[in-house]
Design an enzyme around this catalytic site. Structure first.
Site, PDB file in Angstrom:
ATOM      1  CG  HIS A  82      -1.758   1.426   1.343  1.00 53.13           C
ATOM      2  ND1 HIS A  82      -3.517   0.879   0.903  1.00 53.13           N
ATOM      3  CD2 HIS A  82      -1.740   2.456   2.006  1.00 53.13           C
ATOM      4  CE1 HIS A  82      -3.335   2.365   0.508  1.00 53.13           C
ATOM      5  NE2 HIS A  82      -2.535   2.898   1.454  1.00 53.13           N
ATOM      6  CG  ASP A 161     -11.965   4.576   5.678  1.00 45.81           C
ATOM      7  OD1 ASP A 161     -11.238   5.453   6.230  1.00 45.81           O
ATOM      8  OD2 ASP A 161     -11.666   4.847   4.861  1.00 45.81           O
ATOM      9  NE  ARG A 168      -9.570  11.451   8.632  1.00 50.71           N
ATOM     10  CZ  ARG A 168      -8.598  10.561   8.472  1.00 50.71           C
ATOM     11  NH1 ARG A 168      -9.296   9.600   7.437  1.00 50.71           N
ATOM     12  NH2 ARG A 168      -7.530  10.774   7.309  1.00 50.71           N
ATOM     13  CB  SER A 183      -7.854   5.672   6.869  1.00 51.26           C
ATOM     14  OG  SER A 183      -8.612   5.936   5.845  1.00 51.26           O
ATOM     15  CE  LYS A 187      -8.970   2.552   3.688  1.00 52.94           C
ATOM     16  NZ  LYS A 187      -9.038   4.719   2.821  1.00 52.94           N
TER      17      LYS A 187
HETATM   18  N1  URA Z   1      -5.577   7.834   2.674  1.00 50.43           N
HETATM   19  C1  URA Z   1      -6.537   6.111   3.329  1.00 50.43           C
HETATM   20  O1  URA Z   1      -6.895   5.585   2.662  1.00 50.43           O
HETATM   21  N2  URA Z   1      -7.172   7.091   4.018  1.00 50.43           N
HETATM   22  C2  URA Z   1      -6.673   8.396   4.895  1.00 50.43           C
HETATM   23  O2  URA Z   1      -7.181   8.601   5.906  1.00 50.43           O
HETATM   24  C3  URA Z   1      -5.063   9.538   4.192  1.00 50.43           C
HETATM   25  C4  URA Z   1      -5.199   8.139   2.858  1.00 50.43           C
END
Ligand code: URA
Length: 434
Positions: A82, A161, A168, A183, A187
């Site tokens: 990621h 999220d 946010r 966050s 995932k």
């Molecule tokens: N990428 C994400 O998936 N979440 C965040 O809060 C910031 C970057």
């Protein structure tokens, strides 16, 4: 429990229990806590922070809000990577087939781009015929058969999220380290991989620009992953200029193909080898970094990585001939040079500016409903450290009918040319493992 009491407790700097965090997220997703109360809570978290235990509790609550991707029918260690988001970051397009060629199982769920950063799914969809929606059985069967599948994230993965991120975004609470960590890791954990390599970007084009803060984020995400029983390594890497030369969708696929042939840009190739080394080690397919890297280099030079790319593209309905003839990828009608105003050395290329230029051309999105144009983008001609003459092209804007002038301006402003050569910073700033 009461939302008011939980907000007040965090506002006053007290620690929340896992039960309180879990209850708060559950009720928010169920529509029983209104946005204005969650917004107040987010601001309290932004200012007061969350400790490691609270961040773990938030991550777990987010994961519980949706479905988990079940990879249990795939034999072996499933590896994932990621990136916290960059400009010109096409590493997944290289790493997914490269790791599969080396014997790893890559079952990857990826996102689309938003703002100045591109998304892997948009890039893959520029390959004619490529399908990014596979049913769960098809996904698992392809990974077992080919070693690699990359699909678009669906609405069912971590819906909390999605809701929280939208809030946010409009309440100035995105850039909170524990909120970003929870966050991202929610995932990653929901998507089921056993081993995860995180590429935490730092520099002008990154979410987190300061290297110290990037390290803090990396540390926290590694800890969250370990707590959930996953093998996690984070690399802190430079995003002070775009990665490689190509920024867009089809142009990034073409550059990834060159990299899979062993003739890609140095920085992109180096980053892929560094991330790939860690992925191979976490998958238990190499005992040390030198052996892992040598194996991956061999796959790039002897054609096995490229052959796996073709097999992967064909398995997902795409035209594998893109690997032999990038001319079949969508092409922009205009190629406009951006010239250097003076002679000197390129000392900086603001990645954010180049990403923004690609977005105004249509390669990215301002709003998530926007469609992307696969053909447009920016191709750099000079990277940091290059010596240029006055009037020499610094970059080319690949445009269709919109945004060409604005993009040209953005790219021109992104470049800083100076009389002396810059100090070149290392691509990998640090590795966080434990
Ligand atoms: N990428 C994400 O998936 N979440 C965040 O809060 C910031 C970057």
């Amino acid at each position: 429990m009461q939302a008011y009491a939980i907000i007040k407790k965090k506002r006053d700097g007290e620690r929340l229990s896992p039960e309180e965090i879990s209850w708060f997220i559950e009720k928010y997703v169920a529509g029983e806590i209104p946005d204005y109360q969650v917004a107040a809570w987010l601001m309290a978290v932004y200012i007061r922070g969350l400790n490691a235990a609270e961040t773990v509790a938030l991550t777990e609550a987010l994961v519980r809000s949706g479905q988990r991707v079940d990879l249990s029918d795939i034999a072996g260690i499933k590896v994932d990577k990621h990136s916290t988001g960059g400009v010109g970051d096409k590493t997944t397009l290289v790493l997914a087939p490269l790791l599969a060629a080396a014997g790893a199982k890559v079952a990857k769920v990826s996102g689309r781009g938003l703002g100045h950063t591109g998304g892997t799914i948009d890039k893959l969809e520029s390959i004619p015929g490529f399908k990014t929606a596979l049913g769960p059985a098809e996904f698992v069967s392809q990974v077992n058969r080919v070693g690699v599948a990359v699909v678009a994230q669906t609405e069912t993965v971590v819906p909390a999220d999605k809701k929280l991120y939208a809030l946010r975004d409009v309440t100035a609470t995105v850039d909170s380290i524990p909120l970003i960590a929870a966050s991202i890791m929610s995932k990653k954990l929901a998507c089921g991989a056993d081993a995860i390599v995180l590429d935490v970007k730092t520099g002008s084009g990154a979410f987190v620009q300061d290297p110290g803060t990037a390290r803090e984020l990396a540390r926290l995400m590694v800890d969250i992953g370990k707590h959930a029983g996953r093998r996690v390594t984070a690399l802190i890497t430079d995003m002070d200029q775009p990665l490689g030369y190509a920024v867009g969708n089809a142009v990034e696929v073409a550059e990834a193909v060159e990299t899979l042939k062993g003739r890609g840009p140095l920085d992109l190739t180096e980053l892929c080898l560094e991330l790939g080394t860690r992925m191979l080690m976490l998958a238990g397919l190499a005992t040390n970094a030198a052996a892992a890297r040598a194996r991956l280099e061999e796959m790039l030079w002897d054609g096995r990585a490229l052959a796996k790319f073709k097999e992967w593209v064909a398995a997902q309905g795409g035209d594998p001939r893109v690997a032999d003839d990038p001319g079949i990828l969508p092409q922009a009608p205009q190629k406009i040079p951006v010239s250097s105003p003076r002679a000197g050395y390129v000392v900086q290329i603001n990645a954010l500016g180049v990403g923004e230029a690609a977005r105004v051309l249509g390669a990215g999105r301002a709003r998530k409903e926007d469609a992307v144009d696969p053909a447009v983008g920016v191709v750099l001609a000079a990277k940091v450290g290059t010596e240029v003459e006055a009037g020499e092209p610094l970059a080319y804007v690949l445009a269709r009918d919109k945004g060409a002038d604005e993009a040209r301006q953005l790219v021109a402003t992104a470049y800083t040319i100076a009389a002396r050569p810059p100090k070149i910073r290392p691509l990998v700033r640090a590795i966080v493992e434990k």
